[in-house]
Design a protein around this motif. Structure first.
Motif, PDB file in Angstrom:
ATOM      1  N   ASP A 158      28.954 -64.597  15.322  1.00 26.96           N
ATOM      2  CA  ASP A 158      29.290 -63.241  14.904  1.00 26.96           C
ATOM      3  C   ASP A 158      28.464 -62.304  15.789  1.00 26.96           C
ATOM      4  O   ASP A 158      27.243 -62.406  15.837  1.00 26.96           O
ATOM      5  CB  ASP A 158      28.921 -63.096  13.421  1.00 26.96           C
ATOM      6  CG  ASP A 158      29.062 -61.687  12.870  1.00 26.96           C
ATOM      7  OD1 ASP A 158      28.833 -60.717  13.603  1.00 26.96           O
ATOM      8  OD2 ASP A 158      29.365 -61.552  11.667  1.00 26.96           O
ATOM      9  N   PHE A 159      29.115 -61.392  16.492  1.00 29.26           N
ATOM     10  CA  PHE A 159      28.416 -60.543  17.454  1.00 29.26           C
ATOM     11  C   PHE A 159      27.440 -59.549  16.820  1.00 29.26           C
ATOM     12  O   PHE A 159      26.590 -59.000  17.515  1.00 29.26           O
ATOM     13  CB  PHE A 159      29.424 -59.786  18.325  1.00 29.26           C
ATOM     14  CG  PHE A 159      30.097 -60.661  19.339  1.00 29.26           C
ATOM     15  CD1 PHE A 159      29.369 -61.255  20.355  1.00 29.26           C
ATOM     16  CD2 PHE A 159      31.461 -60.903  19.275  1.00 29.26           C
ATOM     17  CE1 PHE A 159      29.983 -62.070  21.301  1.00 29.26           C
ATOM     18  CE2 PHE A 159      32.088 -61.711  20.217  1.00 29.26           C
ATOM     19  CZ  PHE A 159      31.346 -62.298  21.228  1.00 29.26           C
ATOM     20  N   GLN A 160      27.541 -59.318  15.509  1.00 27.00           N
ATOM     21  CA  GLN A 160      26.598 -58.399  14.856  1.00 27.00           C
ATOM     22  C   GLN A 160      25.508 -59.144  14.089  1.00 27.00           C
ATOM     23  O   GLN A 160      24.621 -58.531  13.511  1.00 27.00           O
ATOM     24  CB  GLN A 160      27.351 -57.434  13.918  1.00 27.00           C
ATOM     25  CG  GLN A 160      26.550 -56.178  13.603  1.00 27.00           C
ATOM     26  CD  GLN A 160      27.335 -55.180  12.762  1.00 27.00           C
ATOM     27  OE1 GLN A 160      28.460 -55.440  12.321  1.00 27.00           O
ATOM     28  NE2 GLN A 160      26.745 -54.016  12.536  1.00 27.00           N
ATOM     29  N   CYS A 161      25.561 -60.458  14.100  1.00 29.12           N
ATOM     30  CA  CYS A 161      24.588 -61.273  13.369  1.00 29.12           C
ATOM     31  C   CYS A 161      23.293 -61.384  14.184  1.00 29.12           C
ATOM     32  O   CYS A 161      23.312 -61.886  15.310  1.00 29.12           O
ATOM     33  CB  CYS A 161      25.177 -62.666  13.126  1.00 29.12           C
ATOM     34  SG  CYS A 161      23.979 -63.910  12.648  1.00 29.12           S
ATOM     35  N   PRO A 162      22.160 -60.938  13.644  1.00 27.32           N
ATOM     36  CA  PRO A 162      20.899 -60.993  14.393  1.00 27.32           C
ATOM     37  C   PRO A 162      20.455 -62.421  14.698  1.00 27.32           C
ATOM     38  O   PRO A 162      19.855 -62.673  15.747  1.00 27.32           O
ATOM     39  CB  PRO A 162      19.901 -60.279  13.474  1.00 27.32           C
ATOM     40  CG  PRO A 162      20.507 -60.358  12.111  1.00 27.32           C
ATOM     41  CD  PRO A 162      21.979 -60.301  12.321  1.00 27.32           C
ATOM     42  N   PHE A 163      20.742 -63.354  13.791  1.00 24.60           N
ATOM     43  CA  PHE A 163      20.386 -64.751  14.036  1.00 24.60           C
ATOM     44  C   PHE A 163      21.182 -65.324  15.205  1.00 24.60           C
ATOM     45  O   PHE A 163      20.703 -66.181  15.947  1.00 24.60           O
ATOM     46  CB  PHE A 163      20.617 -65.590  12.779  1.00 24.60           C
ATOM     47  CG  PHE A 163      19.844 -65.108  11.584  1.00 24.60           C
ATOM     48  CD1 PHE A 163      18.467 -64.997  11.626  1.00 24.60           C
ATOM     49  CD2 PHE A 163      20.497 -64.752  10.415  1.00 24.60           C
ATOM     50  CE1 PHE A 163      17.746 -64.553  10.533  1.00 24.60           C
ATOM     51  CE2 PHE A 163      19.788 -64.300   9.312  1.00 24.60           C
ATOM     52  CZ  PHE A 163      18.407 -64.199   9.367  1.00 24.60           C
ATOM     53  N   CYS A 164      22.420 -64.844  15.350  1.00 24.00           N
ATOM     54  CA  CYS A 164      23.260 -65.296  16.465  1.00 24.00           C
ATOM     55  C   CYS A 164      22.677 -64.830  17.797  1.00 24.00           C
ATOM     56  O   CYS A 164      22.696 -65.571  18.787  1.00 24.00           O
ATOM     57  CB  CYS A 164      24.684 -64.771  16.308  1.00 24.00           C
ATOM     58  SG  CYS A 164      25.539 -65.401  14.849  1.00 24.00           S
ATOM     59  N   ALA A 165      22.166 -63.607  17.820  1.00 19.32           N
ATOM     60  CA  ALA A 165      21.566 -63.083  19.047  1.00 19.32           C
ATOM     61  C   ALA A 165      20.322 -63.882  19.411  1.00 19.32           C
ATOM     62  O   ALA A 165      20.083 -64.185  20.585  1.00 19.32           O
ATOM     63  CB  ALA A 165      21.222 -61.610  18.873  1.00 19.32           C
TER      64      ALA A 165
END
Length: 296
Positions: free
Chosen positions: A152-159
Protein backbone atom coordinates in the motif's frame (compact mmCIF):
# COMPACT_ATOMS: atom_id res chain seq x y z
CA UNK A 1 -10.94 -13.60 17.11
CA UNK A 2 -9.85 -13.49 13.48
CA UNK A 3 -12.87 -15.36 12.20
CA UNK A 4 -15.67 -14.33 14.54
CA UNK A 5 -17.15 -11.92 12.04
CA UNK A 6 -17.87 -14.88 9.78
CA UNK A 7 -20.55 -15.79 12.31
CA UNK A 8 -22.87 -13.35 10.59
CA UNK A 9 -23.30 -16.04 7.94
CA UNK A 10 -25.36 -18.14 10.36
CA UNK A 11 -28.83 -17.57 8.90
CA UNK A 12 -31.51 -16.60 11.43
CA UNK A 13 -29.13 -15.92 14.31
CA UNK A 14 -27.02 -13.69 12.09
CA UNK A 15 -29.99 -11.61 10.98
CA UNK A 16 -31.22 -11.08 14.52
CA UNK A 17 -27.85 -10.17 15.99
CA UNK A 18 -26.91 -7.87 13.15
CA UNK A 19 -30.23 -6.04 13.43
CA UNK A 20 -29.52 -5.39 17.09
CA UNK A 21 -26.05 -4.01 16.41
CA UNK A 22 -27.10 -1.95 13.42
CA UNK A 23 -29.81 -0.37 15.50
CA UNK A 24 -27.13 1.09 17.69
CA UNK A 25 -25.06 2.61 14.89
CA UNK A 26 -27.13 3.58 11.83
CA UNK A 27 -25.06 6.68 11.01
CA UNK A 28 -21.84 4.72 10.78
CA UNK A 29 -23.35 2.06 8.55
CA UNK A 30 -24.79 4.69 6.23
CA UNK A 31 -21.46 6.50 6.00
CA UNK A 32 -19.53 3.35 5.20
CA UNK A 33 -22.01 2.28 2.54
CA UNK A 34 -21.13 5.40 0.53
CA UNK A 35 -17.42 4.58 0.25
CA UNK A 36 -15.79 4.11 -3.11
CA UNK A 37 -17.14 0.91 -4.67
CA UNK A 38 -14.46 -1.24 -6.37
CA UNK A 39 -11.84 -1.64 -3.62
CA UNK A 40 -14.28 -1.47 -0.71
CA UNK A 41 -16.23 -4.37 -2.19
CA UNK A 42 -13.08 -6.47 -2.10
CA UNK A 43 -12.07 -5.16 1.33
CA UNK A 44 -15.28 -6.39 2.92
CA UNK A 45 -13.86 -9.91 2.81
CA UNK A 46 -11.13 -9.04 5.33
CA UNK A 47 -11.82 -10.61 8.74
CA UNK A 48 -11.52 -8.21 11.69
CA UNK A 49 -8.88 -8.87 14.33
CA UNK A 50 -8.53 -7.62 17.91
CA UNK A 51 -4.78 -8.23 18.09
CA UNK A 52 -2.83 -6.25 15.52
CA UNK A 53 0.65 -7.51 14.67
CA UNK A 54 3.28 -4.75 15.05
CA UNK A 55 4.58 -3.48 11.73
CA UNK A 56 1.50 -4.50 9.76
CA UNK A 57 -1.32 -2.23 8.67
CA UNK A 58 -4.76 -3.78 8.36
CA UNK A 59 -8.09 -2.41 7.33
CA UNK A 60 -11.16 -3.73 9.08
CA UNK A 61 -14.82 -2.81 9.01
CA UNK A 62 -17.12 -4.83 11.23
CA UNK A 63 -20.11 -2.77 10.18
CA UNK A 64 -19.44 -3.40 6.48
CA UNK A 65 -19.41 -7.15 7.18
CA UNK A 66 -22.68 -6.92 9.13
CA UNK A 67 -24.44 -4.76 6.54
CA UNK A 68 -23.41 -7.05 3.68
CA UNK A 69 -24.42 -10.20 5.52
CA UNK A 70 -27.72 -8.79 6.70
CA UNK A 71 -28.67 -7.78 3.18
CA UNK A 72 -27.81 -11.22 1.81
CA UNK A 73 -29.62 -13.05 4.59
CA UNK A 74 -32.69 -10.86 4.39
CA UNK A 75 -33.15 -12.00 0.82
CA UNK A 76 -33.13 -15.69 1.75
CA UNK A 77 -34.51 -15.88 5.29
CA UNK A 78 -37.93 -14.59 6.31
CA UNK A 79 -37.98 -13.74 10.00
CA UNK A 80 -41.29 -12.60 11.46
CA UNK A 81 -41.39 -10.35 14.55
CA UNK A 82 -42.75 -13.27 16.54
CA UNK A 83 -39.93 -15.59 15.47
CA UNK A 84 -37.32 -12.93 16.17
CA UNK A 85 -38.75 -12.46 19.66
CA UNK A 86 -38.61 -16.21 20.29
CA UNK A 87 -35.02 -16.45 19.09
CA UNK A 88 -33.94 -13.57 21.32
CA UNK A 89 -35.59 -15.21 24.29
CA UNK A 90 -33.75 -18.49 23.58
CA UNK A 91 -30.47 -16.57 23.38
CA UNK A 92 -31.11 -14.84 26.71
CA UNK A 93 -31.92 -18.11 28.44
CA UNK A 94 -29.05 -20.09 26.92
CA UNK A 95 -25.99 -17.84 26.57
CA UNK A 96 -23.56 -20.72 27.15
CA UNK A 97 -25.08 -22.76 24.32
CA UNK A 98 -24.88 -19.75 22.03
CA UNK A 99 -21.22 -19.24 22.86
CA UNK A 100 -20.49 -22.90 22.17
CA UNK A 101 -22.18 -22.69 18.76
CA UNK A 102 -20.27 -19.54 17.87
CA UNK A 103 -16.93 -20.96 18.94
CA UNK A 104 -17.49 -24.16 16.99
CA UNK A 105 -18.47 -22.25 13.89
CA UNK A 106 -15.46 -19.91 14.23
CA UNK A 107 -13.10 -22.90 14.50
CA UNK A 108 -14.63 -24.57 11.45
CA UNK A 109 -14.32 -21.38 9.42
CA UNK A 110 -10.73 -20.89 10.53
CA UNK A 111 -9.80 -24.41 9.48
CA UNK A 112 -11.51 -24.00 6.10
CA UNK A 113 -9.77 -20.71 5.40
CA UNK A 114 -6.37 -22.04 6.44
CA UNK A 115 -6.79 -25.08 4.21
CA UNK A 116 -7.87 -22.94 1.25
CA UNK A 117 -4.98 -20.52 1.77
CA UNK A 118 -2.45 -23.36 2.04
CA UNK A 119 -3.72 -24.80 -1.23
CA UNK A 120 -3.58 -21.38 -2.90
CA UNK A 121 0.04 -20.92 -1.80
CA UNK A 122 0.89 -24.38 -3.14
CA UNK A 123 -0.64 -23.54 -6.50
CA UNK A 124 1.22 -20.22 -6.53
CA UNK A 125 4.53 -22.03 -6.11
CA UNK A 126 3.67 -24.41 -8.96
CA UNK A 127 2.50 -21.76 -11.39
CA UNK A 128 4.58 -18.61 -10.96
CA UNK A 129 3.60 -17.37 -14.42
CA UNK A 130 -0.06 -17.19 -13.40
CA UNK A 131 0.89 -15.65 -10.06
CA UNK A 132 2.85 -12.85 -11.71
CA UNK A 133 0.25 -12.17 -14.38
CA UNK A 134 0.68 -8.67 -15.83
CA UNK A 135 2.18 -7.21 -12.64
CA UNK A 136 5.37 -5.15 -12.76
CA UNK A 137 8.53 -7.14 -12.06
CA UNK A 138 12.22 -6.50 -11.55
CA UNK A 139 15.25 -8.65 -10.81
CA UNK A 140 16.02 -12.10 -12.19
CA UNK A 141 14.52 -12.96 -15.56
CA UNK A 142 14.47 -16.72 -14.87
CA UNK A 143 11.63 -16.37 -12.32
CA UNK A 144 12.66 -19.49 -10.41
CA UNK A 145 12.50 -17.66 -7.07
CA UNK A 146 9.65 -15.15 -7.02
CA UNK A 147 8.96 -12.68 -4.22
CA UNK A 148 5.51 -11.13 -4.43
CA UNK A 149 5.02 -7.92 -2.46
CA UNK A 150 1.44 -6.98 -1.49
CA UNK A 151 1.74 -3.34 -0.56
CA UNK A 152 0.00 0.00 0.00
CA UNK A 153 1.68 3.23 -1.12
CA UNK A 154 0.41 5.18 1.92
CA UNK A 155 1.39 2.53 4.48
CA UNK A 156 4.42 3.70 6.52
CA UNK A 157 5.48 0.11 7.23
CA UNK A 158 5.53 -0.53 3.48
CA UNK A 159 7.89 2.40 2.96
CA UNK A 160 10.19 1.06 5.68
CA UNK A 161 10.14 -2.43 4.22
CA UNK A 162 10.78 -1.09 0.74
CA UNK A 163 14.17 0.25 1.81
CA UNK A 164 15.10 -3.22 3.04
CA UNK A 165 13.73 -4.84 -0.12
CA UNK A 166 15.99 -2.59 -2.21
CA UNK A 167 19.06 -3.84 -0.31
CA UNK A 168 17.86 -7.42 -0.65
CA UNK A 169 17.26 -7.11 -4.38
CA UNK A 170 20.60 -5.38 -4.96
CA UNK A 171 22.25 -8.45 -3.46
CA UNK A 172 20.02 -11.06 -5.13
CA UNK A 173 18.90 -9.38 -8.38
CA UNK A 174 20.26 -12.30 -10.42
CA UNK A 175 18.45 -14.87 -8.28
CA UNK A 176 15.13 -13.33 -7.16
CA UNK A 177 12.28 -11.85 -9.20
CA UNK A 178 10.36 -9.13 -7.34
CA UNK A 179 6.68 -8.70 -8.21
CA UNK A 180 4.50 -5.81 -7.02
CA UNK A 181 0.82 -6.36 -6.19
CA UNK A 182 -1.57 -3.55 -5.23
CA UNK A 183 -3.21 -3.95 -1.82
CA UNK A 184 -4.60 -0.48 -0.95
CA UNK A 185 -6.29 -0.22 2.45
CA UNK A 186 -8.65 2.58 1.47
CA UNK A 187 -10.61 2.83 4.69
CA UNK A 188 -7.54 3.86 6.66
CA UNK A 189 -5.42 5.35 3.84
CA UNK A 190 -7.41 7.82 1.71
CA UNK A 191 -4.60 8.20 -0.83
CA UNK A 192 -3.87 4.47 -1.15
CA UNK A 193 -6.19 3.92 -4.11
CA UNK A 194 -5.36 7.14 -6.01
CA UNK A 195 -1.65 6.37 -5.58
CA UNK A 196 -2.18 2.81 -6.83
CA UNK A 197 -4.05 4.12 -9.86
CA UNK A 198 -1.22 6.53 -10.63
CA UNK A 199 1.42 3.79 -10.32
CA UNK A 200 -0.64 1.50 -12.55
CA UNK A 201 -0.89 4.25 -15.16
CA UNK A 202 2.86 4.88 -14.96
CA UNK A 203 3.42 1.17 -15.54
CA UNK A 204 1.48 1.43 -18.81
CA UNK A 205 4.28 3.72 -19.98
CA UNK A 206 7.10 1.59 -18.62
CA UNK A 207 7.84 3.77 -15.58
CA UNK A 208 6.35 1.77 -12.73
CA UNK A 209 9.44 1.35 -10.54
CA UNK A 210 10.46 4.99 -10.89
CA UNK A 211 6.95 6.08 -9.93
CA UNK A 212 6.85 3.45 -7.15
CA UNK A 213 10.05 4.90 -5.64
CA UNK A 214 8.72 8.46 -5.82
CA UNK A 215 5.51 7.50 -3.99
CA UNK A 216 7.30 5.78 -1.13
CA UNK A 217 9.88 8.55 -0.82
CA UNK A 218 7.16 11.21 -0.60
CA UNK A 219 4.29 9.69 1.37
CA UNK A 220 3.57 13.02 3.08
CA UNK A 221 2.96 14.64 -0.31
CA UNK A 222 0.54 12.07 -1.75
CA UNK A 223 -2.26 13.82 -3.57
CA UNK A 224 -3.44 14.82 -7.04
CA UNK A 225 -0.88 17.59 -7.57
CA UNK A 226 1.96 15.24 -6.63
CA UNK A 227 0.74 12.49 -8.96
CA UNK A 228 0.69 14.89 -11.91
CA UNK A 229 3.98 16.51 -10.90
CA UNK A 230 5.67 13.10 -10.72
CA UNK A 231 4.22 12.07 -14.08
CA UNK A 232 5.66 15.22 -15.63
CA UNK A 233 9.03 14.67 -13.94
CA UNK A 234 9.18 11.19 -15.47
CA UNK A 235 8.20 12.64 -18.85
CA UNK A 236 5.03 10.59 -19.11
CA UNK A 237 2.38 11.36 -21.69
CA UNK A 238 0.05 13.20 -19.34
CA UNK A 239 -3.09 12.69 -21.44
CA UNK A 240 -2.52 8.92 -21.50
CA UNK A 241 -1.54 8.91 -17.82
CA UNK A 242 -4.82 10.56 -16.81
CA UNK A 243 -6.86 8.28 -19.07
CA UNK A 244 -5.16 5.15 -17.73
CA UNK A 245 -5.78 6.16 -14.12
CA UNK A 246 -9.50 6.04 -14.84
CA UNK A 247 -9.39 2.39 -15.92
CA UNK A 248 -6.99 1.04 -13.29
CA UNK A 249 -9.51 -0.21 -10.72
CA UNK A 250 -10.20 -3.65 -12.20
CA UNK A 251 -6.52 -4.62 -12.16
CA UNK A 252 -6.08 -3.28 -8.62
CA UNK A 253 -9.10 -5.18 -7.34
CA UNK A 254 -7.78 -8.38 -8.95
CA UNK A 255 -4.52 -7.98 -7.01
CA UNK A 256 -6.48 -7.39 -3.83
CA UNK A 257 -8.58 -10.50 -4.34
CA UNK A 258 -5.50 -12.57 -5.09
CA UNK A 259 -3.95 -11.35 -1.85
CA UNK A 260 -7.02 -12.36 0.14
CA UNK A 261 -7.01 -15.78 -1.52
CA UNK A 262 -3.40 -16.25 -0.43
CA UNK A 263 -4.19 -15.18 3.15
CA UNK A 264 -2.96 -11.59 2.99
CA UNK A 265 -4.74 -9.43 5.56
CA UNK A 266 -2.33 -6.56 6.02
CA UNK A 267 0.51 -4.61 4.48
CA UNK A 268 3.22 -5.18 3.71
CA UNK A 269 3.13 -8.92 3.07
CA UNK A 270 5.81 -10.74 1.09
CA UNK A 271 5.40 -14.23 -0.34
CA UNK A 272 8.70 -15.76 -1.41
CA UNK A 273 8.02 -19.07 -3.19
CA UNK A 274 5.39 -19.85 -0.58
CA UNK A 275 7.30 -18.48 2.44
CA UNK A 276 5.31 -15.63 4.00
CA UNK A 277 6.94 -12.60 5.62
CA UNK A 278 4.67 -9.94 7.13
CA UNK A 279 5.26 -6.48 8.46
CA UNK A 280 8.14 -4.07 7.96
CA UNK A 281 10.42 -6.95 6.98
CA UNK A 282 14.07 -6.48 7.85
CA UNK A 283 16.87 -7.54 5.56
CA UNK A 284 17.47 -10.47 7.92
CA UNK A 285 13.81 -11.54 7.60
CA UNK A 286 14.05 -11.61 3.83
CA UNK A 287 17.38 -13.45 3.88
CA UNK A 288 15.89 -16.06 6.20
CA UNK A 289 12.93 -16.63 3.88
CA UNK A 290 15.27 -16.96 0.90
CA UNK A 291 17.37 -19.52 2.79
CA UNK A 292 14.22 -21.53 3.52
CA UNK A 293 13.09 -21.71 -0.10
CA UNK A 294 16.62 -22.41 -1.33
CA UNK A 295 16.72 -25.55 0.83
CA UNK A 296 13.58 -26.96 -0.78
Amino acid sequence: MNYLLNLWRLPILSLVLSSLILGAMPAQADSQSKRIAPIVTAEKSIAAEQLIQPGVERNFSATDRIVTSETRLAQSVKVTPQLEKQILEVIRRNPDVLLEVLQKYALEQQQKEQKAQAEALKQARRNTKALIGNSPTTGASQRQIVMVAFSDFQCPFCATADRNVKQFMTKHKDKVTLVYKYFPLTQIHPEALPAARAAWAANKQGKFWEYHDALYANQAKLGESFYVETANALKLDLKKFNADRKIADDAIVEDFKLGRKLGVDGTPTFILNGEVVTGAASLADLEKALAQVTKK
